[in-house]
Design an enzyme around this catalytic site. Structure first.
Site, short mmCIF file in Angstrom:
data_model
loop_
_atom_site.label_atom_id
_atom_site.label_comp_id
_atom_site.label_asym_id
_atom_site.label_seq_id
_atom_site.Cartn_x
_atom_site.Cartn_y
_atom_site.Cartn_z
N TYR A 140 0.82 -1.21 0.00
CA TYR A 140 0.00 0.00 0.00
C TYR A 140 0.86 1.27 0.00
O TYR A 140 0.40 2.32 -0.41
CB TYR A 140 -0.90 0.03 1.24
CG TYR A 140 -2.20 -0.71 1.11
CD1 TYR A 140 -2.24 -2.06 0.76
CD2 TYR A 140 -3.41 -0.07 1.35
CE1 TYR A 140 -3.44 -2.73 0.65
CE2 TYR A 140 -4.62 -0.74 1.26
CZ TYR A 140 -4.63 -2.07 0.91
OH TYR A 140 -5.82 -2.74 0.81
N LYS A 186 3.19 -15.13 1.85
CA LYS A 186 3.35 -15.81 0.56
C LYS A 186 4.85 -16.06 0.38
O LYS A 186 5.47 -15.66 -0.62
CB LYS A 186 2.76 -14.92 -0.56
CG LYS A 186 2.65 -15.55 -1.92
CD LYS A 186 1.55 -16.59 -2.06
CE LYS A 186 1.65 -17.28 -3.42
NZ LYS A 186 0.65 -18.37 -3.59
N ASP A 218 -2.97 -18.06 0.06
CA ASP A 218 -4.00 -18.70 -0.77
C ASP A 218 -4.68 -19.83 -0.01
O ASP A 218 -5.90 -19.95 0.01
CB ASP A 218 -3.42 -19.18 -2.12
CG ASP A 218 -2.10 -19.94 -1.99
OD1 ASP A 218 -1.54 -19.98 -0.88
OD2 ASP A 218 -1.65 -20.50 -3.01
N ASP A 242 -6.37 -7.16 4.32
CA ASP A 242 -7.55 -6.52 3.72
C ASP A 242 -8.45 -7.59 3.11
O ASP A 242 -9.66 -7.63 3.37
CB ASP A 242 -7.09 -5.52 2.65
CG ASP A 242 -8.26 -4.84 1.95
OD1 ASP A 242 -9.21 -4.44 2.66
OD2 ASP A 242 -8.23 -4.72 0.71
N ASP A 246 -12.31 -9.37 4.63
CA ASP A 246 -13.60 -9.36 3.94
C ASP A 246 -14.18 -10.78 3.86
O ASP A 246 -15.39 -10.98 4.00
CB ASP A 246 -13.48 -8.79 2.50
CG ASP A 246 -13.81 -7.29 2.44
OD1 ASP A 246 -13.49 -6.58 3.41
OD2 ASP A 246 -14.38 -6.85 1.42
C1 IPM Z 1 -10.42 -1.15 4.14
C2 IPM Z 1 -10.53 -0.58 2.75
C3 IPM Z 1 -9.32 0.30 2.46
C4 IPM Z 1 -8.10 -0.59 2.50
C5 IPM Z 1 -9.33 1.11 1.15
C6 IPM Z 1 -10.61 1.85 0.95
C7 IPM Z 1 -8.17 2.05 1.12
O1 IPM Z 1 -10.69 -1.59 1.80
O2 IPM Z 1 -10.34 -0.36 5.10
O3 IPM Z 1 -10.47 -2.37 4.30
O4 IPM Z 1 -7.79 -1.29 1.53
O5 IPM Z 1 -7.43 -0.58 3.53
MN MN Z 2 -11.06 -3.57 2.68
#
Ligand code: IPM
Ligand code: MN
Ligand code: NAD
Length: 352
Positions: A140, A186, A218, A242, A246
């Protein structure tokens, strides 16, 4: 006196932050807490007002408070801006400027919501793990970065101190839980990941009472879906964290359920893991629970009031047990309630 800065941001940000502030007002009243909330524009909302996604004024307010509560940023309106001007870049900047190197993302399944997950009851019931996502390094932030007509490039880089400090936090947390850390990388392909793995193992020498294992990212993505209960504390880099969080969101039923705490040595910011959800923004149907639970994390980590944090989690649990559902966690065909109804139900259970 708790001095809180609220930066609601874009899309559903203002809707879910309003829910959390409602809950804050309620617990403040029952516990006789003194607090202030100062709201500042951030992201697209700030750009539209001031031509800047993150003003010096907002940043200064975040530096001078006890805790920041953030909704979400971004949306189609601003997605064609040059990269460094996008709302997402402002989010990275705020994390960097405040030194928020550790992003804690707990994935805990509420019993009442077991049937909201797309996975089987016996797979998800009892899931309770905590992701330590490194937040101010990795791909990032690595240089060089950019793209031209024929090439795009980013750089994944980790410094020793960056890996050491997040590893330490993960080991410390594991001591207070079931004592297991899984480091996810990884290393079979990426040198930066081999370095990550080496440093995590060096730090582990100071934490011999904690069990450390490694897993490739993975495989980890697959294992979280196959058997989420095998995990206790996960420590991983910025990008992998990240994506994996999710996935964890869906274990708990919805992205709208997962809170997070972004912590550094001086500052702390609390935000749901989800985004601005432009597809449902402005309709009062977003799930406010991730943001309300982020407020609970604020009480836990910034104000050292685990009693109040527990009260908030319990009110969420009891509200869900009463059968109330926002659209994202409702079964197909089941009746769902609005953001404000969900908030009000949680507030009622706080009083109970
Ligand atoms: C999160 C989001 C952010 C990230 C983006 C919007 C910069 O996806 O907070 O999880 O990737 O950190
Ligand atoms: Mn995110
Ligand atoms: P998103 O998390 O905003 O939405 C993904 C899906 O989940 C959508 O269908 C959305 O409706 C649903 N969802 C998310 N939160 C919900 C909630 N609280 N209640 C009910 N449903 C919810 O991800 P996206 O669509 O990929 O991104 C939209 C924008 O948000 C982009 O600009 C992205 O960069 C930004 N984003 C910001 C943050 C942040 O500010 N921390 C995090 C992720 C994405």
């Amino acid at each position: 006196m708790y001095r809180i800065v609220s930066i609601p941001g874009d899309g559903i940000g203002p809707e879910v932050v309003a829910g959390a502030l409602e809950v804050l007002g309620t617990v403040a009243k029952t516990h006789g807490l003194e607090y202030s909330v100062e709201e500042h524009p951030f992201g697209g909302a700030s750009y539209d007002l001031h031509g800047e996604m993150l003003t010096e004024d907002t940043l200064e307010a975040c530096r001078n408070c006890d805790a920041v509560l953030l909704g979400a940023v971004g949306g189609p309106k601003w997605e064609n801006l040059p990269h460094e001007k996008k709302p997402e870049a402002a989010l990275l900047r705020i994390r960097k400027e405040l030194g928020l190197f550790a992003n804690l993302r707990p994935a805990k399944v509420y019993d009442a919501l077991v049937d909201a997950s797309s996975l089987k009851d016996e797979v998800v019931r009892g899931t309770d793990f905590l992701v330590f996502r490194e937040l101010t390094g990795g791909i990032y932030f690595g240089q060089p970065r950019g793209y031209d007509e024929n090439r795009g490039w980013n750089t994944m880089v980790y410094e020793r101190y960056e890996v050491e400090r997040i590893a330490r936090l993960a080991f410390e947390a594991a001591r207070k839980r079931t004592g297991r850390v899984m480091s996810i990388d990884k290393a079979n392909v990426l040198e930066v990941s081999q370095f990550w793995r080496n440093v995590v193992h060096e730090v582990h020498k100071e934490y011999q009472d904690v069990e450390l294992s490694d897993m490739y990212v993975d495989n980890a993505a697959m294992q979280i879906v196959r058997n989420p209960k095998q995990f206790d504390v996960i420590v991983t880099g910025n990008l992998f964290g990240d994506i994996l969080s999710d996935i964890a969101g869906m274990i708990t039923g919805s992205l709208g359920m997962l809170p997070s705490a972004s912590i550094g040595t001086k500052h702390a910011l609390y935000e749901p893991i989800h985004g601005s959800a432009p597809d449902i923004a402005g309709r009062n149907i977003a799930n406010p629970i991730a943001t309300i639970a982020s407020l609970a994390m604020m009480f836990e980590h910034s104000f050292r009031r685990t009693d109040i944090a527990s009260e908030i989690y319990e009110a969420i649990e009891n509200a869900l047990a009463s059968g109330i559902r926002t659209a994202d966690i409702a079964k197909p065909g089941e009746k769902s309630v609005s953001t404000t109804d969900m908030t009000n139900t949680i507030v009622r259970h706080l009083g109970a």
